[in-house]
Design an enzyme around this catalytic site. Structure first.
Site, PDB file in Angstrom:
ATOM      1  N   HIS A   1       0.843  -1.206   0.000  1.00  0.00           N
ATOM      2  CA  HIS A   1       0.000   0.000   0.000  1.00  0.00           C
ATOM      3  C   HIS A   1       0.871   1.247   0.000  1.00  0.00           C
ATOM      4  CE1 HIS A   1       0.477   1.173   4.319  1.00  0.00           C
ATOM      5  NE2 HIS A   1       0.652  -0.126   4.503  1.00  0.00           N
TER       6      HIS A   1
ATOM      7  N   ASP B   1       6.453   1.662   6.289  1.00  0.00           N
ATOM      8  CA  ASP B   1       5.028   1.333   6.287  1.00  0.00           C
ATOM      9  C   ASP B   1       4.306   2.302   5.362  1.00  0.00           C
ATOM     10  OD1 ASP B   1       2.587   0.252   6.904  1.00  0.00           O
ATOM     11  OD2 ASP B   1       2.296   1.516   8.667  1.00  0.00           O
TER      12      ASP B   1
ATOM     13  N   GLU C   1      -4.778   1.479   3.114  1.00  0.00           N
ATOM     14  CA  GLU C   1      -4.679   0.284   3.955  1.00  0.00           C
ATOM     15  C   GLU C   1      -4.779   0.653   5.424  1.00  0.00           C
ATOM     16  OE1 GLU C   1      -2.276  -2.472   6.556  1.00  0.00           O
ATOM     17  OE2 GLU C   1      -1.991  -0.353   6.096  1.00  0.00           O
ATOM     18  N   GLU C   2      -4.288   1.825   5.768  1.00  0.00           N
ATOM     19  CA  GLU C   2      -4.114   2.191   7.167  1.00  0.00           C
ATOM     20  C   GLU C   2      -5.410   2.253   7.961  1.00  0.00           C
ATOM     21  OE1 GLU C   2      -1.468   2.172   8.634  1.00  0.00           O
ATOM     22  OE2 GLU C   2       0.131   2.512   7.202  1.00  0.00           O
TER      23      GLU C   2
ATOM     24  N   GLU D   1       4.844  -5.445   3.695  1.00  0.00           N
ATOM     25  CA  GLU D   1       4.251  -4.581   4.705  1.00  0.00           C
ATOM     26  C   GLU D   1       5.299  -4.122   5.703  1.00  0.00           C
ATOM     27  OE1 GLU D   1       2.406  -2.326   5.892  1.00  0.00           O
ATOM     28  OE2 GLU D   1       0.491  -3.319   5.575  1.00  0.00           O
TER      29      GLU D   1
ATOM     30  N   HIS E   1       4.736   4.520  12.416  1.00  0.00           N
ATOM     31  CA  HIS E   1       3.569   5.407  12.472  1.00  0.00           C
ATOM     32  C   HIS E   1       3.908   6.772  13.068  1.00  0.00           C
ATOM     33  CE1 HIS E   1      -0.127   2.560  11.874  1.00  0.00           C
ATOM     34  NE2 HIS E   1       0.687   2.590  10.830  1.00  0.00           N
TER      35      HIS E   1
END
Length: 959
Positions: A172, A184, A218-219, A244, A316
């Site tokens: 993604h 990510d 996706e998140e 991923e 993140h």
């Protein structure tokens, strides 16, 4: 006439052998005995070498720098890596959550790269789904419905064999609002572009069709993966690899796989890095995040999930940037994907001809592990058969050997004290370890965040030290009951084997009924541990089977020249390191008959001692490999989970419990030999305990490499005020977030106080009234961010005896995500809303009749999207690509389920609406409150988003 006395003493007197004077062993023999004889120094030296080797091997295996090599400079693979690295730099130039300006930049870059790659190929094509996948999905696990506008990018490399199932490569390209999304999932996207270059520039058409899904969002819902199954290219795809990142940095690990058949092809990877412990953790929900793997597996595809997994306190956050990763990390993921896909795409594989449908795939689990770039795998059904065989064969073999020893040879005396030492010591030491753990938690419960292995070393040293004292203390107390013919290490080894046997029974039952949520595939190594322990025990029992019998023992004791070199020796707990001497016969004045019982046993014990070295073989069987298994897997699981200690008290308890388990298992292999170790190792363990508590008392658990992770959102509630907003920070209780927020200049200047409200699971919500409103666009107040028009409500209902109808328009600017919850106020479990309608951009003048709406998802003649569920729905999530287009939504609900206690409001549906904004700007300047906390918080703090956006505005309306 008196009968001669029976027993060893009488036999010695009756035989009256002639004892020759000994000249003693030569220098070489004494040297060999000093190194390999069963002495404290020899054993301690073996332990030191083992621990050192285990640490070095595990460090090498888990090190990206040591175990992975970059491609040769100037090679084709190097060209692919360099271009992939450039693409990763471009992807991570801006934060790029779904619908944001940065997201559009990434989309355009990917589109240009794809078009450039495929334009000269006859068998490669690309597509997007902008025109055919804007629809409502089904209900999620919470019952909510989602509307999503997709802009995935697809590439299809058509294979020369259309009859073969296609393989999907997926990653993604969106990030969370607070992150640059390098691992990510920028690395996954860059790896996909590298694979695309491999197939376009390589010039060879593969045998099998390959489909690339560069998916979005996706998140916050795994939407891009779900959208793929509405695209025609999903037809014929049976296999997949998902790339991923659930952590940042290090090596990309094989998280999980759908079944043994596809996992077996991971063997082709040149730098395998895998552990089914992670698979069990994911399936058991110990890891709370999810990946697109879940969607592909749920739709019947067979494949694998490969991801970066550590550290989670950087993922993140703004620290997931290009400077925190490396080309070698990217190459590990890229080479893994290339090595997995290339042989599958260019060959007919074993599972092509008998593709297994979804329900059957779930039963074909596998357990696997990698080490030193070797990959080991077995299917669960085969492992169950092996386990059953071991569970039967090993006990039967051991019982057979014990029968020979106790019934025929009668040369091993198993005393009660010797039998209960290990269980008593184990139970007491575990209780003591719980006490020590409580002390650590009371002083610094967050220490595993930065030093998980330090905690393990402290607990392991404590466990070792306590057991040494207990085992030798028991021997000291019961020294008058010492048995001459005994084998302490073998007794303990047999008892450990029994513990493994019980655990293996439990594991085998679990494996035989394996399923998601009750996964046992991470316990496959228990089979290896039990097999090794059993071999060590059988070796020890064989030694006793070949020893002289009880009848021959007295004569053997008197003639040391008849003692075989490799006969298992008899050891004592706590025996000193003394030079062995050959037996000297007692003088006339010191006969065995005249000795008291204790002295006689001591003499006979000295007589029974031999210069045997079979203990070293038993040590090599019982210690090195199990210790390596326990350390390496303990390291992996703690490095993967330790950062979740900031997420909940449940996670904290789990991590400390895992630390205890790892500590115990690290000592378990040397448990049979603890009594014999040199005092030097005991002092080392005591020093490690002191050092460990020093670390607990004086080490701050957070630093720049292992930061405190705080979650931010600035929220406004229009039902309370159109001008006020609050900064909310989610964190664990005990992190003193109120002090960090109280140090913000704007808080000091405003005089506002920081309040903290406790939440479930030992979490806390700290908040303050902000004087820094967001400036995502020019606005006079928050009513410019969100306003709601009621186009139709229950009082306008055309069908008073059927479903009630309502219709609203949510006006937002620069927005891509909103959520609506139906606040019914009912104490019943029934959900009144049965139909949700997402109108298209054309004006709608007529109400859609309930009778014309089929169950589930549908599209009417005007292009409106409808979702109907007679069980009801609690809410809807809205995701759109056009940031300034309003949401036009309709609802149908059943009256009289709304509020039984307020008849006047029984037909009214209350909507709680919250919309999220993700834009931060290049320097976070679009959300000054977030810019402030980033700038003024301590250097050991990192910031992540708390929800779908960095700013939320909410309101409520009634229909």
């Amino acid at each position: 006439m008196t009968e001669p006395e029976e027993g060893p003493s009488a036999s010695i007197i009756s035989k009256k052998p002639t004892i020759k004077k000994s000249t003693g062993p030569n220098v070489f023999v004494r040297f060999i005995r000093s190194i390999f004889g069963y002495r404290k120094t020899s054993l301690s030296f073996f332990v030191f070498l083992t621990v050192t080797a285990v640490y070095l091997l595990s460090t090498y295996d888990n090190s990206l720098e040591l175990s992975v090599s970059l491609p040769e400079i100037g090679s084709f693979e190097d060209d692919i890596l360099q271009e992939s690295w450039y693409n990763l730099q471009k992807i991570g130039e801006f934060k790029h959550p779904y619908g944001s300006k940065g997201n559009k930049v990434v989309y355009n870059h990917l589109k240009a790269e794809i078009q450039s790659s495929v334009k000269h190929s006859k068998y490669i094509e690309w597509d997007n789904d902008l025109n055919n996948t804007n629809f409502l999905f089904g209900k999620d696990t919470y019952g909510s419905v989602s509307y999503y506008e997709s802009n995935n990018l697809y590439v299809r490399i058509n294979g020369s064999r259309s009859d073969l199932p296609a393989i999907l490569i997926s990653a993604h390209y969106d990030s969370v609002p607070s992150s640059f999304g390098i691992t990510d999932d920028g690395a996954g996207i860059a790896s996909m572009l590298g694979l695309l270059k491999y197939y376009t520039d390589g010039g060879k058409q593969p045998l099998r069709t390959i489909v690339f899904n560069f998916n979005n969002n996706e998140e916050f819902g795994l939407y891009g993966a779900q959208t793929f199954f509405s695209h025609p290219w999903s037809e014929g795809v049976k296999y997949f690899i998902n790339l991923e990142g659930t952590g940042q940095g290090g090596k990309a690990i094989l998280f999980r796989g759908t079944d043994y058949g596809i996992l077996n092809h991971y063997k082709s990877v040149r730098y395998p890095y895998a552990s089914s412990l992670f698979q069990q953790a994911f399936n058991g929900r110990l890891i709370h995040s999810e990946t697109d793997y879940k969607v592909y597996f749920a739709n019947g595809l067979r494949g694998i999930d490969v991801a970066f997994y550590k550290p989670r306190d950087i993922y993140h956050t703004g620290e997931d940037s290009i400077r925190r990763t490396s080309k070698k990390a990217l190459w590990h993921m890229l080479s893994t994907a290339l090595d997995f896909v290339e042989p599958i795409s260019n060959n007919e594989i074993d599972i092509d001809s008998s593709y297994i449908e979804k329900d059957e795939v779930k039963q074909e689990y596998a357990t696997y592990v990698s080490f030193l770039n070797f990959f080991f795998i077995t299917s669960v059904p085969k492992l169950v058969i092996i386990n059953i065989a071991l569970l039967v064969i090993v006990p039967v073999t051991i019982m057979f050997l014990l029968t020979i020893i106790f019934c025929y040879k009668q040369n091993w005396k198993l005393g009660f004290v010797n039998s209960i030492k290990f269980p008593i010591s184990l139970v007491v030491s575990i209780l003591a370890l719980n006490f020590v753990t409580e002390i650590i938690v009371g002083i610094d419960e967050f220490l595993p965040n930065s030093k998980p292995m330090n905690v393990v070393v402290l607990l392991a040293s404590t466990f070792f030290f306590i057991n040494y004292l207990l085992l030798n203390g028991i021997n000291l107390i019961f020294r008058n009951y010492k048995i001459v013919q005994h084998d302490e290490k073998l007794i303990v080894a047999l008892q450990i084997s029994f513990v493994y046997w019980v655990l293996l029974i439990i594991t085998t039952v679990g494996l035989a009924n394996n399923k998601p949520g009750n996964d046992h595939t991470g316990k496959g190594l228990l089979t290896v541990l039990y097999a090794i322990q059993s071999i060590g025990c059988i070796w020890g029992l064989l030694g006793w089977c070949f020893r002289p019998s009880k009848k021959d023992l007295e004569y053997e004791l008197l003639d040391s020249s008849r003692t075989p070199l490799l006969v298992q020796q008899v050891e004592e707990y706590g025996a000193e390191d003394t030079e062995e001497t050959q037996f000297q016969p007692p003088s006339d004045s010191t006969s065995l008959i005249s000795m008291d019982s204790y002295t006689a046993r001591k003499k006979l014990n000295l007589i029974a001692k031999t210069f045997s070295y079979d203990w070293s073989i038993q040590y090599l069987m019982l210690v090195p490999i199990p210790l390596l298994i326990f350390y390496n897997n303990g390291y992996l699981i703690l490095q993967g989970l330790n950062k979740s200690i900031q997420e909940s008290v449940v996670s904290q308890n789990l991590i400390f419990k895992l630390s205890q388990i790892v500590a115990i298992t690290l000592i378990l292999p040397v448990y049979p030999f603890i009594f014999k170790v040199n005092r030097f190792l005991v002092w080392v363990s005591l020093i490690l305990i002191i050092q460990g508590f020093f670390t607990v008392f004086f080490t701050f658990p957070f630093d720049t490499e292992n930061p405190m992770k705080l979650r931010f959102i600035q929220s406004a509630n229009l039902s309370e005020s159109v001008t006020d907003s609050y900064v909310h920070v989610l964190a664990r209780t005990g992190l003193e977030v109120e002090n960090i927020l109280g140090d913000m200049p704007s808080v000091k200047e405003s005089g506002e106080s920081v309040e903290c409200k406790p939440l479930d699971n030992d979490m806390v919500d700290c908040y303050y009234k902000s004087t820094k409103p967001p400036v995502i666009f020019k606005a006079k107040d928050f009513s410019d961010y969100l306003s709601v028009e009621v186009l139709k409500n229950s009082s306008d209902n055309d069908y008073p005896f059927g479903l009630l109808n309502g219709e609203i328009k949510i006006n937002v600017k620069d927005n891509n995500m909103c959520k609506i919850n139906f606040n019914t106020g009912s104490k019943k479990k029934e959900l009144p809303v049965k139909t949700i309608i997402k109108y298209n951009d054309k004006p709608i003048n007529t109400t859609i009749a309930s009778s014309s709406i089929p169950e589930g998802f549908s599209v009417d003649k005007d292009g409106n999207y409808l979702y109907k569920d007679l069980n009801g729905m609690p809410g809807i999530e809205l995701n759109k690509l056009k940031a300034n287009v309003p949401y036009h939504i309709g609802f149908q609900w059943l009256p009289n389920l709304i509020d039984d206690y307020n008849p006047e409001a029984s037909n009214i549906l209350k909507l709680d609406i919250t919309c999220y904004w993700t834009e931060l700007g290049d320097d976070n300047s679009l959300v000054p409150a977030y810019q402030e906390v980033n700038h003024y918080s301590p250097k050991y703090v990192t910031w992540a988003n708390q929800a779908s956006g960095m700013v939320s505005v909410s309101t409520s309306v009634e229909l």
